[in-house]
Design a protein around this motif. Structure first.
Motif, PDB file in Angstrom:
ATOM      1  N   SER A 228       0.312  -0.862   0.322  1.00  0.00           N
ATOM      2  CA  SER A 228       0.399  -0.001  -0.543  1.00  0.00           C
ATOM      3  C   SER A 228       0.600   1.370  -0.117  1.00  0.00           C
ATOM      4  CB  SER A 228      -1.072   0.080   1.752  1.00  0.00           C
ATOM      5  OG  SER A 228      -0.267  -0.360   2.265  1.00  0.00           O
ATOM      6  N   ASN A 229       2.130   1.253   0.064  1.00  0.00           N
ATOM      7  CA  ASN A 229       2.906   2.429   0.403  1.00  0.00           C
ATOM      8  C   ASN A 229       3.588   2.565  -0.912  1.00  0.00           C
ATOM      9  OD1 ASN A 229       4.553   4.068   2.212  1.00  0.00           O
ATOM     10  ND2 ASN A 229       6.280   2.694   2.353  1.00  0.00           N
ATOM     11  N   ILE A 230       3.541   2.857  -1.648  1.00  0.00           N
ATOM     12  CA  ILE A 230       3.845   3.498  -3.152  1.00  0.00           C
ATOM     13  C   ILE A 230       4.942   4.418  -2.873  1.00  0.00           C
ATOM     14  CG2 ILE A 230       3.521   4.513  -5.230  1.00  0.00           C
ATOM     15  CD1 ILE A 230       0.332   4.430  -4.731  1.00  0.00           C
ATOM     16  N   ALA A 231       5.682   4.352  -4.040  1.00  0.00           N
ATOM     17  CA  ALA A 231       7.389   4.592  -4.254  1.00  0.00           C
ATOM     18  C   ALA A 231       7.429   5.691  -5.169  1.00  0.00           C
ATOM     19  CB  ALA A 231       8.686   3.811  -4.159  1.00  0.00           C
ATOM     20  N   TYR A 232       7.385   6.827  -5.426  1.00  0.00           N
ATOM     21  CA  TYR A 232       7.306   7.539  -6.933  1.00  0.00           C
ATOM     22  C   TYR A 232       8.434   7.780  -7.743  1.00  0.00           C
ATOM     23  CZ  TYR A 232       2.399   8.438  -5.756  1.00  0.00           C
ATOM     24  OH  TYR A 232       0.512   7.923  -5.386  1.00  0.00           O
ATOM     25  N   ASN A 233       9.819   7.296  -7.051  1.00  0.00           N
ATOM     26  CA  ASN A 233      10.783   7.978  -7.236  1.00  0.00           C
ATOM     27  C   ASN A 233      11.810   6.295  -7.851  1.00  0.00           C
ATOM     28  OD1 ASN A 233      13.059   8.740  -8.668  1.00  0.00           O
ATOM     29  ND2 ASN A 233      13.402   9.905  -7.245  1.00  0.00           N
ATOM     30  N   GLU A 234      11.424   5.299  -7.686  1.00  0.00           N
ATOM     31  CA  GLU A 234      12.180   4.004  -7.487  1.00  0.00           C
ATOM     32  C   GLU A 234      11.877   3.302  -8.457  1.00  0.00           C
ATOM     33  OE1 GLU A 234      14.175   1.536  -6.970  1.00  0.00           O
ATOM     34  OE2 GLU A 234      14.189   2.761  -5.139  1.00  0.00           O
ATOM     35  N   THR A 235      13.311   3.089  -9.422  1.00  0.00           N
ATOM     36  CA  THR A 235      12.766   2.252 -10.683  1.00  0.00           C
ATOM     37  C   THR A 235      12.709   0.309 -10.188  1.00  0.00           C
ATOM     38  OG1 THR A 235      15.254   1.917 -10.482  1.00  0.00           O
ATOM     39  CG2 THR A 235      14.361   3.590 -11.976  1.00  0.00           C
ATOM     40  N   SER A 236      13.279   0.229  -8.942  1.00  0.00           N
ATOM     41  CA  SER A 236      13.274  -1.559  -8.835  1.00  0.00           C
ATOM     42  C   SER A 236      11.896  -1.506  -8.896  1.00  0.00           C
ATOM     43  CB  SER A 236      13.868  -2.236  -7.620  1.00  0.00           C
ATOM     44  OG  SER A 236      13.036  -1.049  -6.462  1.00  0.00           O
ATOM     45  N   THR A 237      11.659  -2.803  -8.913  1.00  0.00           N
ATOM     46  CA  THR A 237       9.757  -2.886  -8.702  1.00  0.00           C
ATOM     47  C   THR A 237       9.004  -3.928  -7.244  1.00  0.00           C
ATOM     48  OG1 THR A 237      10.251  -4.796  -9.968  1.00  0.00           O
ATOM     49  CG2 THR A 237       9.768  -2.525 -11.302  1.00  0.00           C
ATOM     50  N   SER A 238      10.567  -4.441  -6.930  1.00  0.00           N
ATOM     51  CA  SER A 238      10.063  -5.774  -5.905  1.00  0.00           C
ATOM     52  C   SER A 238       9.294  -5.303  -4.675  1.00  0.00           C
ATOM     53  CB  SER A 238      12.026  -6.165  -4.751  1.00  0.00           C
ATOM     54  OG  SER A 238      12.346  -4.884  -4.729  1.00  0.00           O
ATOM     55  N   TRP A 239       9.871  -3.796  -4.579  1.00  0.00           N
ATOM     56  CA  TRP A 239       9.006  -3.145  -3.510  1.00  0.00           C
ATOM     57  C   TRP A 239       7.586  -2.649  -3.402  1.00  0.00           C
ATOM     58  CZ3 TRP A 239       5.349   0.925  -4.219  1.00  0.00           C
ATOM     59  CH2 TRP A 239       5.861   1.239  -5.973  1.00  0.00           C
ATOM     60  N   LYS A 240       7.121  -3.583  -4.812  1.00  0.00           N
ATOM     61  CA  LYS A 240       5.382  -3.703  -4.185  1.00  0.00           C
ATOM     62  C   LYS A 240       5.051  -4.800  -5.275  1.00  0.00           C
ATOM     63  CE  LYS A 240       5.827  -1.878  -9.395  1.00  0.00           C
ATOM     64  NZ  LYS A 240       5.602  -0.965 -10.098  1.00  0.00           N
TER      65      LYS A 240
END
Length: 281
Positions: A228-240
């Motif tokens: 639910s915590n969006i990253a708007y400046n992160e090129t990797s994708t594992s965080w979502k």
């Protein structure tokens, strides 16, 4: 995963202090396998980054994003890891793995980490909610005052994000606020035995001194984020991507691949090391 659940007292301690120590989180056999892999896997050496502290001493780390079918991937995806993380971050959204890093502080030469909050770095990735992020450090060797164990300021996660600027090649917290925090809250040296785990909030102020001892200090730190915590400046994708949880037995019993296929971070691609314009303000 109820058997892996934290007690109400442990939950309360984490939310009060910003951190929690779990003794003997990994067994001796698990630590031996993890440490042996860290020492011998070519990918770890090939992708290691050196970051200078203020004195020019080097702290070495290897950082990767997607947890794979290797022994470190099995640890970061294990039930015993994900269950407490889910409890502490809130179970309204799946747990995702942001990244893991192998911290390598060699005897006599391992550099310091300046006072900082992890969210001081991750703010540059534009994650929205620091309460939905945390780190889990597992000691692969003993960590003590002599070899530069982690120091924390108890309860400092309640300060919110403190301004950060560059300190050597690292990102360090505003020292006026750090000094104020040290006058107000307790400084704790988190001494760990090999296999102990330290769970801590993304806004907890922490540092470590250079390793001037004769003993290495190695640890694996896995950082987690709720989907639910969006990253708007992160090129990797594992965080979502929700973690594909594996049983704890995978660490010792499953066939483990090499880390060579992992998506390691290159130093020039780290947004935390780029100047945004507000570091010196």
């Amino acid at each position: 995963m109820e058997s892996k659940a934290l007690s109400p007292e442990q939950m309360a301690q984490y939310h009060r202090d910003g951190y929690l120590v779990l003794k003997q989180f990994c067994s001796e056999a698990e630590v031996e396998k993890l440490y042996s892999t860290a020492l011998n896997d070519d990918a770890m050496r090939k992708h290691a980054l050196d970051l200078n502290d203020q004195t020019g001493k080097k702290t070495r780390l290897s950082l990767w994003f997607t947890p794979g079918n290797d022994v470190f991937g099995y640890l970061t995806r294990s039930e015993k890891m994900i269950a407490p993380v889910a409890q502490l971050l809130g179970e309204h959204s799946p747990v995702c793995h942001f990244h893991s890093k192998l911290m390598q502080k060699e005897p006599k030469v391992g550099g310091a980490w300046e006072w900082h909050q992890d969210y001081g770095y991750w703010y540059k990735n534009q994650f929205m909610f620091p309460d939905e992020m945390m780190s889990v450090m597992v000691a692969l060797t003993p960590a003590n005052k002599q070899n530069g164990c982690l120091q924390v300021i108890t309860g400092s996660h309640k300060l919110g994000r403190v301004n950060h600027g560059f300190s050597g090649e690292q990102v360090g917290a505003d020292m006026v606020m750090v000094e104020n925090a040290l006058k107000t809250m307790e400084l704790v040296y988190c001494e760990l035995g090999a296999g102990d785990a330290l769970l801590f909030h993304s806004n907890l102020l922490h540092r470590s001194e250079a390793n001037l001892s004769d003993s290495p200090r190695w640890s694996i730190i896995s950082c987690y984020n709720l989907q639910s915590n969006i990253a708007y400046n992160e090129t990797s994708t594992s965080w979502k991507v929700p973690v594909e949880i594996v049983p704890d037995e995978a660490i010792l019993e499953w066939e483990a691949g090499s880390l060579s296929d992992s998506d390691f971070l290159a130093k020039e691609n780290d947004p935390a090391l780029k100047d945004t314009g507000w570091e010196g303000k």
